[in-house]
Design a protein around this motif. Structure first.
Motif, mmCIF file in Angstrom:
data_model
loop_
_atom_site.group_PDB
_atom_site.id
_atom_site.type_symbol
_atom_site.label_atom_id
_atom_site.label_comp_id
_atom_site.label_asym_id
_atom_site.label_seq_id
_atom_site.Cartn_x
_atom_site.Cartn_y
_atom_site.Cartn_z
ATOM 1 N N GLU A 1 1.533 6.800 -6.740
ATOM 2 C CA GLU A 1 0.469 7.745 -7.089
ATOM 3 C C GLU A 1 0.920 9.185 -6.838
ATOM 4 O O GLU A 1 0.655 10.077 -7.639
ATOM 5 N N LEU A 2 1.614 9.419 -5.727
ATOM 6 C CA LEU A 2 2.132 10.765 -5.437
ATOM 7 C C LEU A 2 3.137 11.207 -6.505
ATOM 8 O O LEU A 2 3.149 12.361 -6.926
ATOM 9 N N ASN B 1 0.835 -1.213 0.000
ATOM 10 C CA ASN B 1 0.000 0.000 0.000
ATOM 11 C C ASN B 1 0.864 1.255 0.000
ATOM 12 O O ASN B 1 0.557 2.225 -0.686
ATOM 13 N N MET B 2 1.950 1.251 0.778
ATOM 14 C CA MET B 2 2.850 2.414 0.834
ATOM 15 C C MET B 2 3.492 2.655 -0.533
ATOM 16 O O MET B 2 3.594 3.793 -0.988
ATOM 17 N N GLN C 1 2.306 1.773 -3.430
ATOM 18 C CA GLN C 1 1.273 2.224 -4.350
ATOM 19 C C GLN C 1 0.975 3.708 -4.132
ATOM 20 O O GLN C 1 0.863 4.488 -5.078
ATOM 21 N N GLU C 2 0.872 4.138 -2.855
ATOM 22 C CA GLU C 2 0.643 5.546 -2.547
ATOM 23 C C GLU C 2 1.805 6.398 -3.033
ATOM 24 O O GLU C 2 1.615 7.484 -3.576
ATOM 25 N N SER C 3 3.016 5.892 -2.823
ATOM 26 C CA SER C 3 4.208 6.610 -3.267
ATOM 27 C C SER C 3 4.201 6.775 -4.777
ATOM 28 O O SER C 3 4.524 7.843 -5.308
#
Length: 200
Positions: A26-27, A19-20, A22-24
């Motif tokens: 996306e950012l 999840n981290m 994936q968030e990274s």
């Protein structure tokens, strides 16, 4: 049981890590999009223009004394008959600057000077008494100016390159005078401090 807990905890850690990441990602994609928008200019709006074709480089003769453009046989002044008996009209050729109030008042931050290097246009006024506008023929090229009428002929080599396509001409029928305004074209290698405030 300990093994199952350890296994479950490991899967949870992997899930959190996934999840981290994936968030990274996306950012990072958002930052890239923001950077694209931040670096856009007015030319990026609308459909993209096709790239101009690259012109083949001219062959340069290393033994040539001058460039072919300097001695162009197609020049309009070369076509003027040397024996032409028409009178040379009275004319006035001036350079015009684009000055602002600060320039006119001599402000210390003004970048204009009195030289022709600060000029943007050439203005030529030609007096042809007794001439009708319909009989006047005007030819202008990058470096030449030619006006012909039944009684008059004026052929000039210009000291500056001009853009004949963006020039303007008007006829004053009260004075029988032709006024031609020609924008001066500066090359890419032209450098003068008067161009510092020029948006063009």
């Amino acid at each position: 049981k300990f093994q199952e807990h350890k296994m479950a905890g490991g899967l949870g850690d992997l899930s959190l890590l996934s999840n981290m990441l994936q968030e990274s990602q996306e950012l990072e994609e958002q930052r890239e999009e923001q950077n694209k928008v931040a670096t856009m200019g007015p030319g990026d709006i609308g459909p993209k223009k096709p790239a101009e074709p690259v012109k083949p480089a001219k062959k340069v003769d290393p033994n040539a004394i001058w460039d072919e453009d300097e001695v162009d046989e197609g020049r309009i002044l070369n076509k003027v008959d040397k024996g032409d008996k028409r009178a040379r009209p009275k004319y006035d050729l001036r350079y015009r600057q684009n000055i602002k109030t600060d320039d006119a008042l001599g402000a210390p931050w003004s970048v204009q000077d009195n030289s022709s290097m600060s000029c943007r246009e050439i203005i030529i006024k030609v007096d042809m008494p007794g001439t009708k506008f319909s009989t006047v023929k005007l030819d202008v090229t990058r470096k030449e100016f030619l006006v012909q009428a039944p009684k008059y002929l004026l052929a000039l080599s210009l000291s500056e390159d001009v853009n004949a396509d963006k020039g303007s001409a008007k006829w004053d029928s009260d004075k029988d005078q032709l006024e031609v305004i020609l924008p001066i074209v500066r090359g890419d290698d032209f450098a003068h401090y008067s161009m510092l405030d020029d948006p063009k």
